[in-house]
Design a protein around this motif. Structure first.
Motif, mmCIF file in Angstrom:
data_model
loop_
_atom_site.group_PDB
_atom_site.id
_atom_site.type_symbol
_atom_site.label_atom_id
_atom_site.label_comp_id
_atom_site.label_asym_id
_atom_site.label_seq_id
_atom_site.Cartn_x
_atom_site.Cartn_y
_atom_site.Cartn_z
ATOM 1 N N ASP A 14 1.014 -1.159 0.073
ATOM 2 C CA ASP A 14 0.097 -0.427 0.399
ATOM 3 C C ASP A 14 1.087 1.564 -0.284
ATOM 4 N N GLU A 15 1.699 1.134 0.823
ATOM 5 C CA GLU A 15 2.718 2.326 0.498
ATOM 6 C C GLU A 15 3.920 2.629 -0.899
ATOM 7 N N VAL A 17 2.262 1.867 -3.243
ATOM 8 C CA VAL A 17 0.895 1.751 -4.175
ATOM 9 C C VAL A 17 0.825 4.195 -4.275
ATOM 10 N N GLU A 18 1.141 4.129 -3.145
ATOM 11 C CA GLU A 18 0.555 5.408 -2.890
ATOM 12 C C GLU A 18 2.225 6.675 -3.178
ATOM 13 N N ARG A 19 3.909 5.673 -3.128
ATOM 14 C CA ARG A 19 4.524 6.297 -3.465
ATOM 15 C C ARG A 19 4.731 6.319 -5.051
ATOM 16 N N ARG A 21 2.240 6.491 -6.656
ATOM 17 C CA ARG A 21 1.110 7.745 -7.465
ATOM 18 C C ARG A 21 2.127 9.383 -7.352
ATOM 19 N N SER A 22 2.933 9.510 -6.103
ATOM 20 C CA SER A 22 3.834 10.594 -6.201
ATOM 21 C C SER A 22 4.727 10.587 -6.925
ATOM 22 N N GLU A 34 -7.483 3.127 -12.234
ATOM 23 C CA GLU A 34 -6.996 1.949 -11.108
ATOM 24 C C GLU A 34 -7.415 0.505 -11.236
ATOM 25 N N ASP A 36 -7.512 -3.020 -9.429
ATOM 26 C CA ASP A 36 -7.060 -4.181 -8.702
ATOM 27 C C ASP A 36 -7.358 -5.869 -8.547
ATOM 28 N N LEU A 55 -2.168 0.940 -12.283
ATOM 29 C CA LEU A 55 -2.580 1.833 -12.297
ATOM 30 C C LEU A 55 -2.519 2.606 -14.028
ATOM 31 N N THR A 90 7.685 -5.138 -3.051
ATOM 32 C CA THR A 90 6.935 -4.691 -4.124
ATOM 33 C C THR A 90 7.723 -3.867 -5.465
#
Length: 129
Positions: A14-15, A17-19, A21-22, A34, A36, A55, A90
Motif C-alpha cells: 500500500d505504501e 502504491v502511494e509513493r 502515484r506521487s 486503477e 485492482d 495504474l 513490492t
C-alpha cells in the motif's frame, strides 16, 4: 524482447502504491484508471493472487505528441504501471517507451519515447532513492 523497466522496493504494498502515484505525478503523469487485479480475479473467478494493481498513467503532452505522429499509437502508449507484491517486497514495472519506436518503426516517435523514458526512469529513481 524485454518490454518493461522494473524496480523492486522494500516497502509494504500500500505504501509503494502511494509513493508510485506521487513519483509519477512529479513527472507529469496523472492516474486515469486503477485496476485492482487481485480483487477482480477474486470476484469474477474465485482465484487468489498476490496484491496486484495496474495504474493507468498518462502524460497528456507526451500522449498528444505521439498521437500527432501516429493516431494508432494509443495501442502502444506506455500507460500501464504495474505494482505487485513479490516475496515480501513490492515490484514496480513500467513499459519501456522505446517499444513504440521499435514496433512501429516510426523514427518521429523517438523524441517522444526518449522523453517518456526519461520521465518514467526519473519517477523510478525517486522511488529507489
Amino acid at each position: 524482447m524485454d518490454y518493461g523497466i522494473p524496480l523492486t522496493l522494500d516497502l509494504p504494498f500500500d505504501e509503494a502504491v502511494e509513493r508510485v502515484r506521487s513519483a509519477l505525478a512529479e513527472q507529469g503523469f496523472g492516474i486515469l484508471t486503477e485496476i485492482d487485479v487481485r480483487a477482480t480475479l477474486r470476484a469474477k473467478l474465485g482465484e487468489e493472487i498476490e496484491e496486484y494493481v495496474i495504474l493507468g498513467a498518462c502524460n497528456p503532452a507526451l500522449a498528444h505528441r505521439a498521437l500527432e505522429v501516429d493516431r494508432r499509437i494509443g495501442l502502444l502508449l506506455p500507460c500501464n504501471v504495474v505494482v505487485r507484491a513479490a516475496g515480501g517486497r513490492t515490484v514496480v514495472e513500467v513499459m519501456d517507451p522505446q517499444l513504440m519506436v521499435r514496433i512501429t518503426d516510426q523514427p518521429a516517435l523517438e523524441a517522444v519515447a526518449d522523453e517518456a523514458a526519461s520521465r518514467l526512469r526519473a519517477a523510478l529513481d525517486t522511488l529507489a532513492g
